[in-house]
Enzyme design. Structure first.
Site, PDB file in Angstrom:
ATOM      1  N   LYS A 116      83.914 -98.558  25.405  1.00 16.91           N
ATOM      2  CA  LYS A 116      82.604 -98.898  26.262  1.00 16.91           C
ATOM      3  C   LYS A 116      82.861-100.201  27.259  1.00 16.91           C
ATOM      4  CE  LYS A 116      78.962 -96.684  23.824  1.00 16.91           C
ATOM      5  NZ  LYS A 116      77.582 -96.689  23.712  1.00 16.91           N
ATOM      6  N   LYS A 199      84.027 -87.247  24.604  1.00 19.42           N
ATOM      7  CA  LYS A 199      82.919 -87.012  23.609  1.00 19.42           C
ATOM      8  C   LYS A 199      81.557 -86.638  24.622  1.00 19.42           C
ATOM      9  CE  LYS A 199      80.342 -90.102  21.687  1.00 19.42           C
ATOM     10  NZ  LYS A 199      79.045 -90.506  21.003  1.00 19.42           N
ATOM     11  N   LYS A 202      74.956 -89.116  25.924  1.00 13.93           N
ATOM     12  CA  LYS A 202      73.818 -88.986  26.948  1.00 13.93           C
ATOM     13  C   LYS A 202      74.177 -90.078  27.742  1.00 13.93           C
ATOM     14  CE  LYS A 202      71.545 -90.903  22.776  1.00 13.93           C
ATOM     15  NZ  LYS A 202      72.236 -91.937  21.991  1.00 13.93           N
TER      16      LYS A 202
HETATM   17  P1  ATP Z   1      75.530 -93.065  23.934  1.00  9.98           P
HETATM   18  O1  ATP Z   1      76.310 -92.056  25.060  1.00  9.98           O
HETATM   19  O2  ATP Z   1      74.825 -94.152  24.412  1.00  9.98           O
HETATM   20  O3  ATP Z   1      76.898 -93.927  23.216  1.00  9.98           O
HETATM   21  P2  ATP Z   1      75.832 -91.126  22.336  1.00  9.98           P
HETATM   22  O4  ATP Z   1      75.210 -89.846  22.875  1.00  9.98           O
HETATM   23  O5  ATP Z   1      76.908 -91.293  22.103  1.00  9.98           O
HETATM   24  O6  ATP Z   1      75.079 -92.298  22.878  1.00  9.98           O
HETATM   25  P3  ATP Z   1      74.593 -92.372  19.578  1.00  9.98           P
HETATM   26  O7  ATP Z   1      73.028 -92.609  19.681  1.00  9.98           O
HETATM   27  O8  ATP Z   1      75.751 -93.490  19.736  1.00  9.98           O
HETATM   28  O9  ATP Z   1      74.664 -91.061  20.796  1.00  9.98           O
HETATM   29  O10 ATP Z   1      74.827 -91.384  18.317  1.00  9.98           O
HETATM   30  C1  ATP Z   1      73.654 -90.903  17.614  1.00  9.98           C
HETATM   31  C2  ATP Z   1      74.515 -90.003  16.459  1.00  9.98           C
HETATM   32  O11 ATP Z   1      74.823 -88.672  17.270  1.00  9.98           O
HETATM   33  C3  ATP Z   1      75.563 -90.548  15.855  1.00  9.98           C
HETATM   34  O12 ATP Z   1      75.404 -90.212  14.615  1.00  9.98           O
HETATM   35  C4  ATP Z   1      76.606 -89.887  16.584  1.00  9.98           C
HETATM   36  O13 ATP Z   1      78.038 -89.983  15.891  1.00  9.98           O
HETATM   37  C5  ATP Z   1      76.095 -88.741  16.844  1.00  9.98           C
HETATM   38  N1  ATP Z   1      76.730 -88.124  18.323  1.00  9.98           N
HETATM   39  C6  ATP Z   1      76.700 -88.517  19.534  1.00  9.98           C
HETATM   40  N2  ATP Z   1      77.428 -87.837  20.292  1.00  9.98           N
HETATM   41  C7  ATP Z   1      77.995 -86.787  19.514  1.00  9.98           C
HETATM   42  C8  ATP Z   1      78.765 -85.882  19.832  1.00  9.98           C
HETATM   43  N3  ATP Z   1      79.230 -85.592  21.053  1.00  9.98           N
HETATM   44  N4  ATP Z   1      79.298 -84.852  18.887  1.00  9.98           N
HETATM   45  C9  ATP Z   1      78.816 -84.993  17.466  1.00  9.98           C
HETATM   46  N5  ATP Z   1      77.958 -85.935  17.030  1.00  9.98           N
HETATM   47  C10 ATP Z   1      77.672 -86.806  18.077  1.00  9.98           C
END
Ligand code: ATP
Ligand code: LTN
Length: 339
Positions: A116, A199, A202
């Site tokens: 990040k 990955k 969002k």
């Molecule tokens: P950001 O992009 O703001 O870091 P994010 O989409 O990665 O957000 P988080 O809020 O950080 O989402 O994650 C919430 C949950 O969703 C965590 O348990 C994380 O492991 C899971 N998660 C996030 N993205 C994925 C993905 N692409 N595949 C599987 N699990 C995910």
């Protein structure tokens, strides 16, 4: 004899944007599955979201929308505690206390921070760096024993175990449990639709990289149609997709949505191209997501009701966390205060 900790699940999602299919398959859907089996506590971690800039009005909207996504996906406030992190002061308080237990060297190893912060590590917020200590506090304020997460969060849960162990060791106690990451299913790491090595997230600047829980059927179909793939037909088993990350991702998504194993799915689609596979995947994704999106939209029509549910959740969460943090303060040597 070592203390036996009561089984309890805690997990959190950041309201840093609209939730994605990755959040749904990797986290939310699994949160719903755990409900009823064990005590479940789920949190919208807004204090984590502000480690990067959030426009205030948007953050409020995203927090309510994430709550609507939880409820629409099947989280039942009568069975699970659902609340907003900043409503329960124990998180920030224990976060500070645990940041005095955690070591700088441990933080330096966190790969999410490195990803990040990128090349700009000097200019990011101090909060982004300290983030894993706050995450440890989220979990340990409830003395949670199990933490369902996607693959990317494994390192942070392991760090939580290290922080709990150091606290217990330094203060000669067995107060905190050693929480376990629970990483299960075909979609523990859903990848971007534009780049099979990244990955799905969002906060990715490209909206085409992800399926949002607010996307309508047309948007879902279009994003899947445009998803990056290759020209080869599908093989008969996952072994044949070793070097095809984009194809592997779409197969994993399909399998997670349909509940089949990826190999069983490939046995059905062997020899077919993406011209056949993608429309089938789009239909399946729409059939799973459409009822959730519809319910989210209904819930978002009554934001006061969402706020009521979240405030009731915060009271329940506070009743659990506040005495635990008070005891941790006492263990650390602070004089007993008014709370
Ligand atoms: P950001 O992009 O703001 O870091 P994010 O989409 O990665 O957000 P988080 O809020 O950080 O989402 O994650 C919430 C949950 O969703 C965590 O348990 C994380 O492991 C899971 N998660 C996030 N993205 C994925 C993905 N692409 N595949 C599987 N699990 C995910
Ligand atoms: N760091 C997590 C979100 C998160 C979390 C938690 C997950 C914050 N606190 C406690 C599980 C338990 C993320 O970025 N996905």
């Amino acid at each position: 004899m070592a203390r036996v900790h009561t089984p309890r699940i805690f997990s959190g999602i950041q309201p840093s944007g609209g939730l994605t299919l990755g959040n749904y398959l990797g986290a939310l859907r699994r949160f719903v599955e755990k409900q009823g089996q064990i005590e479940t506590i789920y949190c919208l971690v807004d204090l984590h979201a502000i480690t990067v800039w959030q426009e205030p009005e948007r953050l409020r909207h995203q927090t309510r929308e994430a709550a609507a996504a939880f409820l629409a996906a099947g989280i039942d406030p009568a069975q699970s505690v659902l609340f907003v992190q900043s409503h329960v002061p124990a998180h920030a308080e224990l976060g500070w206390m645990l940041s005095c237990v955690a070591r700088v060297g441990w933080m330096n190893r966190m790969t999410q921070f490195k990803d990040k912060a990128g090349k700009n590590a000097e200019a990011v917020s101090l909060g982004l760096y300290a983030y894993p200590a706050l995450m440890a506090a989220d979990i340990l304020a409830y003395r949670a024993t199990h933490v369902p997460v996607g693959e990317d969060q494994k390192q942070h849960v392991e760090l939580t175990r290290d922080i709990a162990a150091k606290f217990n060791h330094d203060y000669g106690t067995d107060f905190f449990p050693s929480p376990e990451p629970v990483i299960e299913g075909a979609a523990t790491r859903v990848m971007s639709l534009r780049d099979g090595t990244k990955k799905m997230s969002k906060s990715d600047p490209s909206d085409a990289s992800r399926i949002n829980l607010t996307d309508d059927a047309d948007a879902i179909a279009q994003k899947i149609r445009k998803a990056r793939t290759d020209a080869d037909p599908l093989p008969g088993s996952m072994e044949g997709l070793k070097d095809r990350p984009e194809a592997r991702n779409l197969v994993n998504i399909y399998a997670a949505l349909s509940g089949e194993t990826p190999d069983a799915l490939l046995a059905r689609f062997e020899g077919q191209g993406f011209g056949t596979f993608k429309p089938a995947l789009a239909d399946l994704a729409v059939s799973v997501l459409e009822p959730i999106t519809r319910r989210m939209n209904e819930l978002m029509g009554d934001p006061a009701e969402i706020d009521r549910i979240l405030l009731a959740g915060a009271e329940k969460a506070d009743a659990i966390a506040s005495p635990i943090v008070a005891e941790a303060r006492e263990i650390m040597g602070m004089i007993r205060g008014p709370r």
